[in-house]
Motif scaffolding. Structure first.
Motif, PDB file in Angstrom:
ATOM      1  N   ILE A 133       0.855  -1.199   0.000  1.00  0.00           N
ATOM      2  CA  ILE A 133       0.000   0.000   0.000  1.00  0.00           C
ATOM      3  C   ILE A 133       0.886   1.242   0.000  1.00  0.00           C
ATOM      4  CG2 ILE A 133      -1.853   1.248   1.171  1.00  0.00           C
ATOM      5  CD1 ILE A 133      -2.603  -1.502   2.484  1.00  0.00           C
ATOM      6  N   TYR A 134       1.896   1.243   0.853  1.00  0.00           N
ATOM      7  CA  TYR A 134       2.850   2.359   0.834  1.00  0.00           C
ATOM      8  C   TYR A 134       3.530   2.449  -0.525  1.00  0.00           C
ATOM      9  CZ  TYR A 134       2.710   3.482   5.832  1.00  0.00           C
ATOM     10  OH  TYR A 134       2.329   3.894   7.076  1.00  0.00           O
ATOM     11  N   ARG A 135       4.091   1.326  -0.978  1.00  0.00           N
ATOM     12  CA  ARG A 135       4.903   1.303  -2.207  1.00  0.00           C
ATOM     13  C   ARG A 135       4.078   1.677  -3.440  1.00  0.00           C
ATOM     14  NH1 ARG A 135       6.234  -4.178  -2.661  1.00  0.00           N
ATOM     15  NH2 ARG A 135       4.315  -4.293  -3.859  1.00  0.00           N
ATOM     16  N   ASP A 136       2.871   1.122  -3.555  1.00  0.00           N
ATOM     17  CA  ASP A 136       2.091   1.259  -4.785  1.00  0.00           C
ATOM     18  C   ASP A 136       1.113   2.427  -4.778  1.00  0.00           C
ATOM     19  OD1 ASP A 136       3.456  -1.058  -5.460  1.00  0.00           O
ATOM     20  OD2 ASP A 136       1.761  -2.376  -4.983  1.00  0.00           O
ATOM     21  N   HIS A 137       0.834   2.997  -3.610  1.00  0.00           N
ATOM     22  CA  HIS A 137      -0.182   4.048  -3.547  1.00  0.00           C
ATOM     23  C   HIS A 137       0.315   5.339  -2.889  1.00  0.00           C
ATOM     24  CE1 HIS A 137      -3.281   1.264  -4.936  1.00  0.00           C
ATOM     25  NE2 HIS A 137      -2.740   0.380  -4.117  1.00  0.00           N
ATOM     26  N   LEU A 138       0.847   5.251  -1.679  1.00  0.00           N
ATOM     27  CA  LEU A 138       1.177   6.458  -0.934  1.00  0.00           C
ATOM     28  C   LEU A 138       2.461   7.138  -1.401  1.00  0.00           C
ATOM     29  CD1 LEU A 138       0.001   5.638   2.676  1.00  0.00           C
ATOM     30  CD2 LEU A 138      -0.839   7.432   1.171  1.00  0.00           C
ATOM     31  N   VAL A 139       3.469   6.382  -1.761  1.00  0.00           N
ATOM     32  CA  VAL A 139       4.737   6.975  -2.200  1.00  0.00           C
ATOM     33  C   VAL A 139       4.493   7.908  -3.396  1.00  0.00           C
ATOM     34  CG1 VAL A 139       6.974   6.484  -3.281  1.00  0.00           C
ATOM     35  CG2 VAL A 139       6.253   5.203  -1.261  1.00  0.00           C
ATOM     36  N   ALA A 140       3.636   7.503  -4.309  1.00  0.00           N
ATOM     37  CA  ALA A 140       3.353   8.326  -5.495  1.00  0.00           C
ATOM     38  C   ALA A 140       2.631   9.623  -5.136  1.00  0.00           C
ATOM     39  CB  ALA A 140       2.519   7.524  -6.493  1.00  0.00           C
TER      40      ALA A 140
END
Length: 161
Positions: A133-140
């Motif tokens: 979730i962090y890697r694929d959604h929030l980082v962006a």
């Protein structure tokens, strides 16, 4: 201070009874710098998760949604910054993604500071389901990302030496 009303932060992080992490450690310094800080506690724990025993509550996505909906209904959801830290559940983190998107739509100049609190020293202290979730959604969505070395390795898939 008149400038504090124009600089508003929504801080979604942990709260601990004993110690200084999450909202307990972020709010005062931000206030000293002139920011108005609204806090939503992702968890309420007796102490941080590094202790042998941890007791307390983990807020769920519905509870987070209810709090945010109240801010929107009262038209007090206009922020210049959003800060996120420790989150204890997958559904809550997905709700954070939704809130960040809504706040960025409300204010395209909003600055999102994401501290992807997942672990340290080679082990995770949140559910492993939070990583994608962090890697694929929030980082962006993040304007500023503040991982420690272990978290940076998890997010990039690269070992840092």
């Amino acid at each position: 201070m008149s400038s504090s009303s124009s600089r508003r932060v929504l801080s979604i992080q942990s709260h601990v009874v004993s110690g200084y992490v999450g909202n307990k450690s972020a709010t005062f310094p931000l206030q000293v710098l002139g920011y108005e800080v609204d806090q939503i506690n992702s968890v309420q724990l007796c102490n941080h998760t590094g202790y042998k025993h941890v007791k307390g509550q983990v807020l769920n996505a519905e509870e987070l949604g209810e709090l945010f909906d109240g801010l929107v209904l009262n038209d007090i959801h206009h922020y210049t910054h959003i800060l996120t830290g420790y989150v204890g559940s997958e559904s809550f983190l997905f709700k954070v993604v939704d809130i960040v998107k809504k706040l960025k739509k409300t204010n395209p100049n909003l600055i999102y500071v994401c501290d992807p609190v997942m672990g340290d020293n080679g082990h995770m202290y949140v559910p492993k389901e939070l990583l994608p979730i962090y890697r694929d959604h929030l980082v962006a969505l993040a304007d500023i990302l503040t991982p420690n070395q272990y978290e940076a390795e998890l997010l990039t898939g690269l070992q840092i030496k």
